[in-house]
Every structure is written in C-alpha cells, then in structure tokens.
Design a protein around this motif. Structure first.
Motif, mmCIF file in Angstrom:
data_model
loop_
_atom_site.group_PDB
_atom_site.id
_atom_site.type_symbol
_atom_site.label_atom_id
_atom_site.label_comp_id
_atom_site.label_asym_id
_atom_site.label_seq_id
_atom_site.Cartn_x
_atom_site.Cartn_y
_atom_site.Cartn_z
ATOM 1 N N THR A 192 13.056 3.847 2.510
ATOM 2 C CA THR A 192 12.452 4.228 1.238
ATOM 3 C C THR A 192 11.042 4.767 1.488
ATOM 4 N N THR A 193 10.448 5.296 0.489
ATOM 5 C CA THR A 193 9.021 5.610 0.557
ATOM 6 C C THR A 193 8.242 4.682 -0.380
ATOM 7 N N ASP A 194 8.904 3.624 -0.884
ATOM 8 C CA ASP A 194 8.268 2.672 -1.777
ATOM 9 C C ASP A 194 7.532 1.608 -0.961
ATOM 10 N N VAL A 195 6.362 1.971 -0.513
ATOM 11 C CA VAL A 195 5.490 1.085 0.264
ATOM 12 C C VAL A 195 4.139 1.078 -0.453
ATOM 13 N N PRO A 196 4.001 0.240 -1.462
ATOM 14 C CA PRO A 196 2.861 0.362 -2.374
ATOM 15 C C PRO A 196 1.488 0.211 -1.729
ATOM 16 N N VAL A 197 1.346 -0.688 -0.784
ATOM 17 C CA VAL A 197 0.020 -0.902 -0.203
ATOM 18 C C VAL A 197 -0.368 0.282 0.683
ATOM 19 N N ALA A 212 0.873 3.277 0.597
ATOM 20 C CA ALA A 212 0.745 4.475 -0.239
ATOM 21 C C ALA A 212 -0.641 4.519 -0.883
ATOM 22 N N ARG A 213 -1.125 3.376 -1.360
ATOM 23 C CA ARG A 213 -2.470 3.328 -1.951
ATOM 24 C C ARG A 213 -3.528 3.556 -0.872
ATOM 25 N N TRP A 214 -3.334 2.935 0.303
ATOM 26 C CA TRP A 214 -4.275 3.093 1.424
ATOM 27 C C TRP A 214 -4.471 4.572 1.750
ATOM 28 N N GLU A 235 4.537 -3.747 5.860
ATOM 29 C CA GLU A 235 4.902 -2.410 5.410
ATOM 30 C C GLU A 235 4.811 -1.493 6.621
#
Length: 123
Positions: free
Chosen positions: A2-7, A9-11, A80
């Motif tokens: 997935t590309t759902d890696v919230p931390v 992605a925010r970084w 992540e």
C-alpha cells in the motif's frame, strides 16, 4: 502493499515543504537516525545522530526543491517501510527506501533512509 503509511507520508510532506523543520515535532526523546545519501558514481555521505543530527541534516538540505513520491509502503506493527523516488522539476533524481520505528504515541524513534540516483525502479 500500500502507500498508506501515514507517518512517513507526513514526514516526507514536511521535508518537501518550505518548513521541513516541522519533522522535529515528530520525533521521540530517544530518536536516532541514519541517512545514507548517494550522489551517484560512488560519492556518498551519511548523516547520523539524534535530534542534533537531524537538525544538522535539515540545515544542509535544499528546501522546496525535491519532491518525494512514495510508490509502495507497508505498516508492520510499530514499523513503517517505503520505497519511493524523488523528482526535481518533475524529473527522476533518485530512488529511496525509508524505515521508521514508532513509539507508543506514534513518534518516530528510529529512522533509516537510503537513497541513490543509480537505481530506478520501473513504474
């Protein structure tokens, strides 16, 4: 995957902005990092350390120049992991891998990033 890696992605969103220092608010008190940074042709540098090491890394970076694209990612427990690429003016610059270990509050405890312009993954 997935590309759902919230931390992460925010970084990387913060890193691509005019204010990348916001990542300092994402780290734990016991943060440790290593960024392996290849410029190609065997030329590379390693940026290591704790909060002070991250501050030194941020100080030497170009701001608002590169864009990080997360192509695949995974969340495995407190980790992540991503594979992505950076672009400059829309053109490929480098591939990167990043792994972050998070603490119980979601802060980044450990960060390992490796990047190289020598390897591009097919999209």
């Amino acid at each position: 995957m997935t590309t759902d890696v919230p931390v992460l992605a925010r970084w990387f969103g913060y890193m691509d902005s005019d204010d990348p220092d916001r990542v300092l608010g994402m780290i734990s008190d016991d943060f440790t990092m290593s960024v392996q940074f290849s410029k190609g042709s065997g030329a590379s540098a390693e940026f290591v350390g704790d909060r002070a090491g991250l501050i030194a890394y941020l100080a030497q970076r170009e701001k608002s120049t590169l864009v990080h694209h997360i192509d695949v990612g995974a969340v495995v427990g407190e980790y992540e992991l991503v594979l992505g690429r950076t672009t400059r003016a829309g053109e490929f610059e480098a591939s990167f891998n990043a792994t972050a270990q998070l603490d119980a509050t979601g802060a980044v405890r450990r960060l390992l990033i490796a990047r190289t312009p020598e390897v591009a993954f097919a999209r």
